[in-house]
Design an enzyme around this catalytic site. Structure first.
Site, PDB file in Angstrom:
ATOM      1  N   TYR A  44     -12.620  97.014  28.270  1.00 46.20           N
ATOM      2  CA  TYR A  44     -11.363  96.606  28.900  1.00 46.20           C
ATOM      3  C   TYR A  44     -10.573  97.820  29.342  1.00 46.20           C
ATOM      4  O   TYR A  44     -10.861  98.950  28.942  1.00 46.20           O
ATOM      5  CB  TYR A  44     -10.541  95.730  27.963  1.00 46.20           C
ATOM      6  CG  TYR A  44      -9.751  96.462  26.899  1.00 46.20           C
ATOM      7  CD1 TYR A  44      -8.370  96.622  27.007  1.00 46.20           C
ATOM      8  CD2 TYR A  44     -10.396  96.994  25.774  1.00 46.20           C
ATOM      9  CE1 TYR A  44      -7.646  97.279  26.036  1.00 46.20           C
ATOM     10  CE2 TYR A  44      -9.669  97.654  24.800  1.00 46.20           C
ATOM     11  CZ  TYR A  44      -8.303  97.798  24.934  1.00 46.20           C
ATOM     12  OH  TYR A  44      -7.587  98.465  23.970  1.00 46.20           O
ATOM     13  N   ARG A  78     -12.559 105.476  34.049  1.00 48.52           N
ATOM     14  CA  ARG A  78     -12.923 105.284  32.638  1.00 48.52           C
ATOM     15  C   ARG A  78     -13.659 103.967  32.442  1.00 48.52           C
ATOM     16  O   ARG A  78     -14.589 103.877  31.634  1.00 48.52           O
ATOM     17  CB  ARG A  78     -11.694 105.359  31.735  1.00 48.52           C
ATOM     18  CG  ARG A  78     -12.060 105.313  30.255  1.00 48.52           C
ATOM     19  CD  ARG A  78     -10.869 105.557  29.355  1.00 48.52           C
ATOM     20  NE  ARG A  78      -9.829 104.551  29.530  1.00 48.52           N
ATOM     21  CZ  ARG A  78      -8.654 104.584  28.906  1.00 48.52           C
ATOM     22  NH1 ARG A  78      -8.366 105.583  28.091  1.00 48.52           N
ATOM     23  NH2 ARG A  78      -7.749 103.638  29.113  1.00 48.52           N
ATOM     24  N   ARG A  85     -27.257  82.711  22.460  1.00 49.45           N
ATOM     25  CA  ARG A  85     -26.963  83.735  21.452  1.00 49.45           C
ATOM     26  C   ARG A  85     -28.214  84.444  20.967  1.00 49.45           C
ATOM     27  O   ARG A  85     -29.152  83.831  20.450  1.00 49.45           O
ATOM     28  CB  ARG A  85     -26.225  83.117  20.265  1.00 49.45           C
ATOM     29  CG  ARG A  85     -25.617  84.167  19.343  1.00 49.45           C
ATOM     30  CD  ARG A  85     -24.954  83.538  18.127  1.00 49.45           C
ATOM     31  NE  ARG A  85     -24.171  84.510  17.380  1.00 49.45           N
ATOM     32  CZ  ARG A  85     -24.682  85.425  16.555  1.00 49.45           C
ATOM     33  NH1 ARG A  85     -26.002  85.473  16.376  1.00 49.45           N
ATOM     34  NH2 ARG A  85     -23.906  86.274  15.917  1.00 49.45           N
ATOM     35  N   LYS A 105     -14.178 102.242  25.579  1.00 45.38           N
ATOM     36  CA  LYS A 105     -13.017 101.349  25.400  1.00 45.38           C
ATOM     37  C   LYS A 105     -13.488  99.900  25.314  1.00 45.38           C
ATOM     38  O   LYS A 105     -13.369  99.118  26.259  1.00 45.38           O
ATOM     39  CB  LYS A 105     -12.007 101.542  26.531  1.00 45.38           C
ATOM     40  CG  LYS A 105     -10.625 100.952  26.217  1.00 45.38           C
ATOM     41  CD  LYS A 105      -9.626 101.344  27.286  1.00 45.38           C
ATOM     42  CE  LYS A 105      -8.260 100.716  27.069  1.00 45.38           C
ATOM     43  NZ  LYS A 105      -7.579 101.234  25.863  1.00 45.38           N
ATOM     44  N   GLU A 135      -6.590 109.149  15.708  1.00 48.85           N
ATOM     45  CA  GLU A 135      -5.619 108.667  16.688  1.00 48.85           C
ATOM     46  C   GLU A 135      -4.836 107.516  16.100  1.00 48.85           C
ATOM     47  O   GLU A 135      -5.086 107.084  14.978  1.00 48.85           O
ATOM     48  CB  GLU A 135      -6.330 108.230  17.978  1.00 48.85           C
ATOM     49  CG  GLU A 135      -7.403 107.186  17.775  1.00 48.85           C
ATOM     50  CD  GLU A 135      -8.280 106.977  19.000  1.00 48.85           C
ATOM     51  OE1 GLU A 135      -7.859 107.338  20.106  1.00 48.85           O
ATOM     52  OE2 GLU A 135      -9.388 106.434  18.845  1.00 48.85           O
TER      53      GLU A 135
END
Length: 285
Positions: free
Chosen positions: A33, A52, A100, A149, A181
Site C-alpha cells: 500500500y 516506492r 486459498r 510497504k 522506527e
C-alpha cells in the site's frame, strides 16, 4: 455523504465497493500500500510514492497495475469527486483472488487495486506539531522485510494500542537495543544540532517524507548522521521528532516518561516542518 472509491477500474460509491473473500490481501496480507497526502487539493510527493510502490511490488514478484501517470489520474479524479482539500489517499494492490493456497496463484491472475480518500481538514495544522508527542518503547516484533510497504500492520496497530494504554501517543520499536522506527513513522533525534536517524536497510521503511526531509535539511546546511541510536540516547537528546506522509515533521517531547530536552517541541523540528511544508506545497501536483 458517500465517498467515491476506486476498485479494479471502476469508480463506485463506497457502499457498493466489494473485494473477493478469496483475495490474497485478505487471506495472507499479500499486498502492498501507499498513502499520499493532499494539501490544497494537490498531491504531495506523488512521484516518490509511485516509485516506492513499484519497488515494493517488485520485491514481492508483482508488477505495477498501471503506469504511474494513469495512477496519478486516478488520484486526481478521487480528489475531485470527493472534494478533498486536505486529506489522504490510500492505495492498496494485492496479488489478486485465487483459491486459498500458500503457493502464489498462476501468472496472469488479475491484481486487486483499491483506492479511497479520507478528508482531513487542517491536516498541516495538527495540534501535535505545537504540543509534541509522547512515545513509549516496545520490542520490534515485526517480520524482517520492513522496507517493503506491505499491509501487514497488525503489530504496529498493537503498538499504538500499547501506547494508548500507557497514556502516550505512539511507540518507538526497539531491536537489538536500538530504535528501528515508530509504528507508522521514521524516528529522529537531535544532539548538538546534529540530526540523527537510522540508516536505510531492511529493518525500516524507506520513508518518502524521510528522504525529502533529509534532503531539505542538508540543503539548509544542517548536519545529518544516518546511524542507529538507543532509547537512552534519545532520552538524553536535545530534541526528537518523527516524519511520515500524514504527520509531516512532528516533534517528540517525551520518551518512556522522560522529557526530551526541556519537554517542549524543539526549534530544529519546527524549522524542518516549516521548510518541508513550504517546499511540498510549492511542488505539489
Amino acid at each position: 455523504m458517500s465517498r467515491t472509491v476506486y476498485v479494479n477500474g471502476e469508480y463506485l460509491p463506497e457502499e457498493r465497493a466489494t473485494v473477493s473473500i478469496f483475495d490474497r490481501g485478505f487471506l495472507f496480507a499479500d499486498a502492498v500500500y501507499e498513502v499520499t497526502s493532499v494539501l490544497g487539493g494537490k498531491l504531495i510527493d506523488f512521484d516518490g510514492h509511485a516509485a516506492r510502490l513499484d519497488r515494493s511490488l517488485g520485491e514481492l514478484g508483482m508488477s505495477m497495475p498501471m503506469e504511474a501517470e494513469a495512477l496519478r489520474d486516478v488520484h486526481h479524479r478521487l480528489v475531485a469527486e470527493n472534494g478533498i482539500e486536505d486529506g489522504l489517499i490510500y492505495l492498496q494492490v494485492t496479488r489478486g483472488a485465487a483459491d486459498r493456497d500458500f503457493a502464489f496463484p498462476e501468472a496472469g491472475t488479475a491484481q486487486t487495486v483499491v483506492l479511497f480518500t479520507q478528508s482531513k481538514p487542517g491536516l498541516a495544522d495538527s495540534p501535535a506539531a505545537k504540543m509534541g508527542l509522547k512515545v513509549i518503547s516496545i520490542p520490534d516484533a515485526r517480520w524482517g522485510r520492513r522496507d517493503i510497504k506491505t499491509v501487514q500492520l497488525l503489530y504496529p496497530s498493537m503498538g499504538k494500542m500499547m501506547a494508548k494504554a500507557a497514556g502516550a501517543d505512539d511507540a518507538w520499536m526497539v531491536e537489538d537495543g536500538h530504535v528501528t522506527e515508530g509504528t507508522s513513522n521514521n524516528a529522529y533525534i537531535v544532539t548538538g544540532r546534529k540530526i540523527v536517524t537510522r540508516q536505510l536497510g531492511q529493518e525500516i521503511l524507506h520513508g518518502i517524507t524521510r528522504a525529502a526531509v533529509l534532503r531539505m535539511a542538508r540543503e539548509a546546511q544542517m548536519e545529518v548522521e544516518e546511524r542507529s541510536f538507543t532509547i537512552e540516547e534519545a532520552q538524553a537528546a536535545d530534541e526528537a521528532f518523527i516524519t511520515s506522509a500524514s504527520s509531516f515533521v512532528t516533534p517528540v517531547v517525551e520518551i518512556d516518561g522522560a522529557k526530551v530536552g526541556d519537554g517542549t517541541p524543539g526549534k530544529i523540528a519546527a524549522r524542518l516542518r516549516e521548510i518541508y511544508l513550504e517546499e511540498s506545497k510549492r511542488t505539489a501536483s
